[in-house]
Design an enzyme around this catalytic site. Sequence first.
Site: not given
Length: 821
Positions: A109, A112, A520, A717, A721
């Site tokens: 439950c 727990c 970019d 990438d 960036d």
Amino acid sequence: MAATESCYHCGLPIPAGVDFTVEIGGQRREMCCAGCQAVAQAIVDNGLADYYRHRDAMPESPREALPQVLAEFGLFDHPDVQKNFVRRAEGAAGEHEQEAALILEGITCAACVWLNESHVRRQPGVTAVDINYTTRRARVRWDERVTKLSAILEAIAAIGYRAHPYDIGRAEELAQKERKAALWRLFVAGFGMMQVMMYAVPVYLADGDMTPDIEQLMRWASLILTLPVILYSAAPFFVSAWRDLKLRRVGMDVPVALGVGAAFAASVWATLSAAGEVYFDSVTMFVFFLLTGRYLEMMARQKAARSVETLARAIPAFATRLPGWPLSTSDIAGERVAVAELHAGDAVQIKPGETVPADGVVLDGESAVDESLLTGESLPVPKRAGDALIGGSVNTASPLVMRVERVGEATRVAAIQRLMERAAAEKPRLVEMADRVAGRFIVVLLLLAVGTALAWWWIDASRALWVFVAVLVVSCPCALSLATPAALTVATGALAARGVLVTRGHAIEALARADRFIFDKTGTLTAGRMALVEAIPIQGDAGRALALAAALERGSEHPIAKALAAGAAAAGTAAVIEVDGLRATTGAGVEGTIAGDLWRLGNPEFVAGLHGREVPVAVQAIVGAGDTVIALGNASGWQAFFRLSDGLRPEASAMVAKLAAAGIRLSIFSGDASAAASRIGSLLGIADARGGLSPEDKHAALKALQDAGETVAMVGDGVNDAPVLAQAQVSIAMGGGADLARANADIVLLGNDLQALPQGLALARRSLRIVKQNLVWAFAYNFLAIPLAMAGWVTPWMAGIGMSASSLLVVLNALRLQREQ
């Protein structure tokens, strides 16, 4: 001590003559054994006695002190054991922080979960712990200088639970157990419904002509047959409702449990008193239809969520290691070993049809591999000696020999899985909103049901109860709560299959709403493979200038750095030059001290800061032509210029055309010279192409677009960036880009294929449409069903069908996203 009393901790009977007690909440509580006494005392001593107040179920098995098991925990500190489920924590404050993926046994439950999290957080050296109640999966972080994993596992065992290294097999066991239990409950409900109807139909057909003693016999038979349906099949509804009420909240199962319980209680009273109506047939029918709907819904949900588990299954269990390589493969008897035993540098043979067991490089052979699971690329990718192999891809043609470079948590498939798990752990705004509405709706529903029952009591008391039940059941907002998460879960898997990895919960909604895409240039719109076209020395010779440039860029992963290093190597001038105090300025260049002089390499404006001289006219003409120009200089002036070129990605033009056709406004933000950015913009038909931007300039320009009301998606990438990716409403990183960009991005293009971007946009928009359809259906269903039920036109069993069908409909509608468009 009587043997009939039960242990307060585990619930088992207490043997006669046993006397083990613990004071909990000011009262002496009886325990069945010394083990339960020790566990309970540990819970109390750690200030966690509230566990016993919050729990809503006894443990699944007796939890005793297990000294032998505790002694075995030391094995988990061994590096060979840890390598498949322990890794260095990402974003950790210190380099000594480790993270483990565990699965907990014994969770019954929410209490727990609370107990385990509270207890583990209090252990010395533990910095974070997060337990998913649904999957029983835990992620624990700790400082290895302060504590060990075995100590954490012992702490969990001390309060009566077991933690194991997470593996997909154990998770599948839990899913199978859930399916099996649901099927058994459905079977009992269906069997009980049919048997009860056999006794109810004759009573209906008799229409009052049946003798009272026979009718009473029929009622008692129906009661006996309904008991297993209530006590077993419907038990989860009552357990869940009781837990919610104890925690002072109103969940989805509260109205269901209230309706079923009220109808059953009224029927029992009518049977005992031999007066009034009984509803055993309606109760069993309603439970059966509700469980049918939930079973189908569970199957659809597990199917939708299986994409992450598919990745986990991608790595095989065994591999063929070649210990004698580089001898001829015909002279080597390959040994079959567990993938967990592979190390970097091992040679492994991969036969046609076998899965690549780790990341590495082809040593021998020529073949093609299927990387569709990892990159979305449907066609096999040719591989020959020197090419990279991704763990989880499948060899399709000829045998290959590979050198292992990364194993376990360091592989690409493990990184992808971690990002998908991060996305699954976050709640999107739409889901949170739907949950809030559903929670308030249930309160309103309960008030309406009570009001309706009171009204019908005055109109027709004989119908008040089943109208009350019908109102409770028919409008339970399960469909409303499922409408959004079902669609987003399916969409996440469908996007991953197309090479678009969603790593944040809000990403799909944000991508669907985006009306401006910013790119970019280098490595995103271009291939990112810069090539040195020309070295222009101003002082000294070109070879010396290339050697100096390669020394300043040593260790960098930037495409320009790679191009300069390759150019220096090709010119035979790759001699090692010592550089001290090397420092990078993001978006500008690098500087360092060589033989006592400060040197700079980067864009001309950055280098001119050392000496303040104008760029030569000849170099200005090259810059104006659109090629990338990198300058080298020191305090004495310009030393050299390097002209580099980078070609467009072949799919860039088609991608831009598709995005423009979808109504997206496009921009290029580049740190390269304005002329270089403009040249790429003109080739692609992007009018807003801005060059010469520092990361701060990119950030400010993007913020200005957002302030103007645009929803911005940023595609990049590189490391430089990362700040602007974080500012955008949705950030997209190329899969082959820098690790920092991928870690910060909301979406990663796994295959480095820009064509996946318009596909992902279209799928995200379809997902948002389906979310809206589901929400409209859920609201419309509830607003139509409630008045009909209040008017007495909907019986309880019809309400059960309606509620189950509405929930199933939104899941099936979401599964349409898996179809190819």
